[in-house]
Design a protein around this motif. Structure first.
Motif, PDB file in Angstrom:
ATOM      1  N   TRP A 190       6.695  10.588   1.106  1.00 54.14           N
ATOM      2  CA  TRP A 190       5.448  10.838   1.846  1.00 54.14           C
ATOM      3  C   TRP A 190       4.362   9.857   1.442  1.00 54.14           C
ATOM      4  O   TRP A 190       4.253   9.468   0.287  1.00 54.14           O
ATOM      5  CB  TRP A 190       4.960  12.257   1.580  1.00 54.14           C
ATOM      6  N   TRP A 191       3.536   9.492   2.433  1.00 53.49           N
ATOM      7  CA  TRP A 191       2.322   8.716   2.187  1.00 53.49           C
ATOM      8  C   TRP A 191       1.205   9.735   2.010  1.00 53.49           C
ATOM      9  O   TRP A 191       0.991  10.587   2.877  1.00 53.49           O
ATOM     10  CB  TRP A 191       2.023   7.807   3.376  1.00 53.49           C
ATOM     11  N   LEU A 192       0.507   9.666   0.873  1.00 56.21           N
ATOM     12  CA  LEU A 192      -0.518  10.646   0.526  1.00 56.21           C
ATOM     13  C   LEU A 192      -1.856   9.961   0.319  1.00 56.21           C
ATOM     14  O   LEU A 192      -1.907   8.830  -0.164  1.00 56.21           O
ATOM     15  CB  LEU A 192      -0.144  11.367  -0.771  1.00 56.21           C
ATOM     16  N   GLN A 193      -2.931  10.664   0.665  1.00 57.49           N
ATOM     17  CA  GLN A 193      -4.275  10.159   0.408  1.00 57.49           C
ATOM     18  C   GLN A 193      -5.159  11.298  -0.064  1.00 57.49           C
ATOM     19  O   GLN A 193      -4.979  12.444   0.328  1.00 57.49           O
ATOM     20  CB  GLN A 193      -4.866   9.511   1.656  1.00 57.49           C
ATOM     21  N   GLY A 194      -6.143  10.938  -0.898  1.00 52.34           N
ATOM     22  CA  GLY A 194      -7.156  11.886  -1.320  1.00 52.34           C
ATOM     23  C   GLY A 194      -8.229  12.015  -0.253  1.00 52.34           C
ATOM     24  O   GLY A 194      -8.373  11.145   0.609  1.00 52.34           O
ATOM     25  N   ASP A 195      -9.000  13.088  -0.314  1.00 55.73           N
ATOM     26  CA  ASP A 195     -10.060  13.304   0.675  1.00 55.73           C
ATOM     27  C   ASP A 195     -11.328  12.523   0.358  1.00 55.73           C
ATOM     28  O   ASP A 195     -12.177  12.342   1.210  1.00 55.73           O
ATOM     29  CB  ASP A 195     -10.392  14.797   0.770  1.00 55.73           C
ATOM     30  N   ASN A 196     -11.481  12.063  -0.896  1.00 52.91           N
ATOM     31  CA  ASN A 196     -12.651  11.304  -1.305  1.00 52.91           C
ATOM     32  C   ASN A 196     -12.409   9.833  -0.991  1.00 52.91           C
ATOM     33  O   ASN A 196     -11.586   9.177  -1.621  1.00 52.91           O
ATOM     34  CB  ASN A 196     -12.900  11.501  -2.804  1.00 52.91           C
ATOM     35  N   GLU A 197     -13.129   9.303  -0.008  1.00 55.24           N
ATOM     36  CA  GLU A 197     -12.905   7.929   0.445  1.00 55.24           C
ATOM     37  C   GLU A 197     -13.217   6.882  -0.615  1.00 55.24           C
ATOM     38  O   GLU A 197     -12.774   5.736  -0.523  1.00 55.24           O
ATOM     39  CB  GLU A 197     -13.718   7.650   1.708  1.00 55.24           C
ATOM     40  N   PHE A 198     -13.965   7.258  -1.658  1.00 62.26           N
ATOM     41  CA  PHE A 198     -14.354   6.307  -2.698  1.00 62.26           C
ATOM     42  C   PHE A 198     -13.363   6.245  -3.854  1.00 62.26           C
ATOM     43  O   PHE A 198     -13.521   5.439  -4.757  1.00 62.26           O
ATOM     44  CB  PHE A 198     -15.750   6.640  -3.219  1.00 62.26           C
ATOM     45  N   VAL A 199     -12.360   7.097  -3.861  1.00 60.79           N
ATOM     46  CA  VAL A 199     -11.346   7.108  -4.918  1.00 60.79           C
ATOM     47  C   VAL A 199     -10.007   6.766  -4.272  1.00 60.79           C
ATOM     48  O   VAL A 199      -9.561   7.454  -3.371  1.00 60.79           O
ATOM     49  CB  VAL A 199     -11.279   8.495  -5.607  1.00 60.79           C
TER      50      VAL A 199
END
Length: 107
Positions: A66-75
């Motif tokens: 899976w490709w995962l991302q955090g919700d905080n665009e700055f991290v």
């Protein structure tokens, strides 16, 4: 013989999932990747960082993971830095801190 329970708890550390989750939030997680879909919050391990357990949002399936991302665009400590991840479980609920349904009004 090791018995794995179907549910486990995870404590959030760091700001990568703000504002959805905050440092210190406690989550209830269902073990396994069955039923995971884009948009779900999951606990996972990046293939390039096998010792790092993370809480992230699923974006899309990639290369059997899976490709995962955090919700905080700055991290950017997510798939943008570490690549494909393997899901260990799907987040069911936040159980700490408790939700506040009513605010106290000054008397």
């Amino acid at each position: 013989m090791s018995v794995k329970r179907p549910l486990f708890a995870v404590l959030v550390t760091g700001p990568s999932m703000a504002p959805t989750l905050r440092h210190g939030d406690a989550l209830l997680v269902r073990r396994g990747d069955r039923g995971v879909r884009p948009g779900d919050l999951v606990v996972a391990v990046f293939r390039s960082r096998p010792g790092l357990l993370v809480v992230k949002r699923v974006v899309r399936p990639v290369d059997g993971g899976w490709w995962l991302q955090g919700d905080n665009e700055f991290v950017t400590d997510d798939s943008r830095r570490y690549g494909v991840a393997d899901v260990q479980g799907r987040v069911l609920a936040r159980y700490w801190p408790p939700l506040r349904w009513f605010r106290r009004l000054p008397v």
